[in-house]
Design a protein around this motif. Structure first.
Motif, PDB file in Angstrom:
ATOM      1  N   PRO A  77      15.052  -4.764  -6.561  1.00  0.00           N
ATOM      2  CA  PRO A  77      14.956  -5.551  -7.792  1.00  0.00           C
ATOM      3  C   PRO A  77      13.633  -5.342  -8.534  1.00  0.00           C
ATOM      4  CG  PRO A  77      14.699  -6.972  -5.865  1.00  0.00           C
ATOM      5  CD  PRO A  77      15.039  -5.599  -5.362  1.00  0.00           C
ATOM      6  N   TRP A  78      12.690  -4.636  -7.915  1.00  0.00           N
ATOM      7  CA  TRP A  78      11.404  -4.394  -8.556  1.00  0.00           C
ATOM      8  C   TRP A  78      11.507  -3.281  -9.587  1.00  0.00           C
ATOM      9  CZ3 TRP A  78       6.945  -4.067  -4.452  1.00  0.00           C
ATOM     10  CH2 TRP A  78       6.779  -5.316  -3.838  1.00  0.00           C
ATOM     11  N   PRO A  79      10.943  -3.498 -10.767  1.00  0.00           N
ATOM     12  CA  PRO A  79      10.837  -2.392 -11.728  1.00  0.00           C
ATOM     13  C   PRO A  79       9.719  -1.438 -11.284  1.00  0.00           C
ATOM     14  CG  PRO A  79       9.809  -4.369 -12.619  1.00  0.00           C
ATOM     15  CD  PRO A  79      10.449  -4.765 -11.303  1.00  0.00           C
ATOM     16  N   ALA A  80       9.686  -0.278 -11.887  1.00  0.00           N
ATOM     17  CA  ALA A  80       8.691   0.741 -11.528  1.00  0.00           C
ATOM     18  C   ALA A  80       7.268   0.204 -11.641  1.00  0.00           C
ATOM     19  CB  ALA A  80       8.863   1.976 -12.412  1.00  0.00           C
ATOM     20  N   GLU A  81       7.013  -0.632 -12.632  1.00  0.00           N
ATOM     21  CA  GLU A  81       5.666  -1.174 -12.827  1.00  0.00           C
ATOM     22  C   GLU A  81       5.232  -2.034 -11.640  1.00  0.00           C
ATOM     23  OE1 GLU A  81       8.217  -1.641 -15.073  1.00  0.00           O
ATOM     24  OE2 GLU A  81       7.603  -0.076 -16.488  1.00  0.00           O
ATOM     25  N   GLN A  82       6.170  -2.785 -11.073  1.00  0.00           N
ATOM     26  CA  GLN A  82       5.824  -3.626  -9.929  1.00  0.00           C
ATOM     27  C   GLN A  82       5.555  -2.769  -8.689  1.00  0.00           C
ATOM     28  OE1 GLN A  82       8.395  -6.983  -9.360  1.00  0.00           O
ATOM     29  NE2 GLN A  82       7.131  -7.823  -7.736  1.00  0.00           N
ATOM     30  N   TRP A  83       6.348  -1.700  -8.511  1.00  0.00           N
ATOM     31  CA  TRP A  83       6.079  -0.777  -7.405  1.00  0.00           C
ATOM     32  C   TRP A  83       4.696  -0.156  -7.556  1.00  0.00           C
ATOM     33  CZ3 TRP A  83       8.065  -0.681  -2.868  1.00  0.00           C
ATOM     34  CH2 TRP A  83       9.392  -1.040  -2.657  1.00  0.00           C
ATOM     35  N   GLU A  84       4.343   0.203  -8.794  1.00  0.00           N
ATOM     36  CA  GLU A  84       3.036   0.814  -9.040  1.00  0.00           C
ATOM     37  C   GLU A  84       1.909  -0.170  -8.723  1.00  0.00           C
ATOM     38  OE1 GLU A  84       0.493   2.834 -12.669  1.00  0.00           O
ATOM     39  OE2 GLU A  84       2.666   2.785 -12.815  1.00  0.00           O
ATOM     40  N   LEU A  85       2.037  -1.408  -9.177  1.00  0.00           N
ATOM     41  CA  LEU A  85       1.028  -2.422  -8.905  1.00  0.00           C
ATOM     42  C   LEU A  85       0.906  -2.684  -7.402  1.00  0.00           C
ATOM     43  CD1 LEU A  85      -1.002  -4.527  -9.929  1.00  0.00           C
ATOM     44  CD2 LEU A  85       0.932  -6.132 -10.138  1.00  0.00           C
ATOM     45  N   PHE A  86       2.037  -2.790  -6.731  1.00  0.00           N
ATOM     46  CA  PHE A  86       2.016  -3.001  -5.285  1.00  0.00           C
ATOM     47  C   PHE A  86       1.313  -1.826  -4.591  1.00  0.00           C
ATOM     48  CE2 PHE A  86       3.715  -2.487  -1.019  1.00  0.00           C
ATOM     49  CZ  PHE A  86       3.506  -3.750  -0.493  1.00  0.00           C
ATOM     50  N   GLY A  87       1.633  -0.612  -4.994  1.00  0.00           N
ATOM     51  CA  GLY A  87       1.009   0.569  -4.402  1.00  0.00           C
ATOM     52  C   GLY A  87      -0.494   0.596  -4.614  1.00  0.00           C
ATOM     53  N   GLN A  88      -0.937   0.213  -5.799  1.00  0.00           N
ATOM     54  CA  GLN A  88      -2.376   0.179  -6.089  1.00  0.00           C
ATOM     55  C   GLN A  88      -3.082  -0.846  -5.203  1.00  0.00           C
ATOM     56  OE1 GLN A  88      -2.364  -0.702 -10.268  1.00  0.00           O
ATOM     57  NE2 GLN A  88      -1.972   1.431 -10.869  1.00  0.00           N
ATOM     58  N   GLN A  89      -2.467  -2.009  -5.043  1.00  0.00           N
ATOM     59  CA  GLN A  89      -3.081  -3.049  -4.218  1.00  0.00           C
ATOM     60  C   GLN A  89      -3.053  -2.664  -2.738  1.00  0.00           C
ATOM     61  OE1 GLN A  89      -1.726  -7.013  -5.285  1.00  0.00           O
ATOM     62  NE2 GLN A  89      -1.993  -6.553  -7.461  1.00  0.00           N
ATOM     63  N   ALA A  90      -1.983  -2.018  -2.296  1.00  0.00           N
ATOM     64  CA  ALA A  90      -1.918  -1.544  -0.906  1.00  0.00           C
ATOM     65  C   ALA A  90      -2.963  -0.454  -0.666  1.00  0.00           C
ATOM     66  CB  ALA A  90      -0.516  -1.037  -0.582  1.00  0.00           C
ATOM     67  N   ASP A  91      -3.150   0.450  -1.631  1.00  0.00           N
ATOM     68  CA  ASP A  91      -4.185   1.479  -1.520  1.00  0.00           C
ATOM     69  C   ASP A  91      -5.561   0.838  -1.375  1.00  0.00           C
ATOM     70  OD1 ASP A  91      -2.291   3.505  -1.838  1.00  0.00           O
ATOM     71  OD2 ASP A  91      -2.790   3.876  -3.945  1.00  0.00           O
ATOM     72  N   ALA A  92      -5.824  -0.178  -2.186  1.00  0.00           N
ATOM     73  CA  ALA A  92      -7.135  -0.832  -2.168  1.00  0.00           C
ATOM     74  C   ALA A  92      -7.396  -1.523  -0.836  1.00  0.00           C
ATOM     75  CB  ALA A  92      -7.239  -1.832  -3.321  1.00  0.00           C
ATOM     76  N   VAL A  93      -6.396  -2.235  -0.311  1.00  0.00           N
ATOM     77  CA  VAL A  93      -6.615  -2.931   0.962  1.00  0.00           C
ATOM     78  C   VAL A  93      -6.740  -1.931   2.108  1.00  0.00           C
ATOM     79  CG1 VAL A  93      -4.219  -3.396   1.704  1.00  0.00           C
ATOM     80  CG2 VAL A  93      -6.028  -5.007   2.264  1.00  0.00           C
ATOM     81  N   LEU A  94      -6.017  -0.821   2.039  1.00  0.00           N
ATOM     82  CA  LEU A  94      -6.129   0.203   3.081  1.00  0.00           C
ATOM     83  C   LEU A  94      -7.538   0.793   3.087  1.00  0.00           C
ATOM     84  CD1 LEU A  94      -4.996   2.014   5.295  1.00  0.00           C
ATOM     85  CD2 LEU A  94      -4.054   3.488   3.491  1.00  0.00           C
ATOM     86  N   GLU A  95      -8.087   1.082   1.920  1.00  0.00           N
ATOM     87  CA  GLU A  95      -9.446   1.629   1.837  1.00  0.00           C
ATOM     88  C   GLU A  95     -10.459   0.633   2.412  1.00  0.00           C
ATOM     89  OE1 GLU A  95     -12.627   2.864  -1.620  1.00  0.00           O
ATOM     90  OE2 GLU A  95     -10.498   3.137  -2.028  1.00  0.00           O
TER      91      GLU A  95
END
Length: 114
Positions: A77-95
């Motif tokens: 149900p997530w649009p592409a923009e939500q996947w992108e935002l989630f990915g950015q936040q996951a990248d940040a927490v992983l770093e």
């Protein structure tokens, strides 16, 4: 006993139905099911800050909404923009997680592309 030059390994990925941690012990070829951190990892057992723990838990809970739980084969149900935002936040927490854990740890990013 672990040698001084042998790092701890964690795998980083999100799993449906697991809403509290994206961390799993061991490298993919040899998962450590007897990890002192649990499997999946219990965040409170890891040497990480409460802020990182809270962010990992938040992302895991948020990830659960990316699945149509009424009919899982349907598209997310997530649009592409939500996947992108989630990915950015996951990248940040992983770093940040890698930085907090330091050189004695290897955290492998095993997320699948959305």
């Amino acid at each position: 006993m672990r040698g001084c030059d042998v790092p701890y390994h964690l795998r980083f990925f999100f799993e449906y139905g697991v809403d509290h941690t994206p961390l799993w012990p061991g490298p993919p070829a040899a998962p450590d099911v007897d990890s002192p951190y649990g499997s999946p990892c219990e965040l409170e057992r890891l040497p990480i800050s409460p802020a990182i723990r809270a962010e990992l838990e938040r992302l895991c809970a948020w990830y659960q909404s990316s699945l149509d739980w009424d009919y899982p084969p349907d598209p997310s149900p997530w649009p592409a923009e939500q996947w992108e935002l989630f990915g950015q936040q996951a990248d940040a927490v992983l770093e940040t997680l890698r930085h907090e854990l330091g050189d004695g740890w290897v955290v492998m990013d095993l997320r699948k592309p959305s």
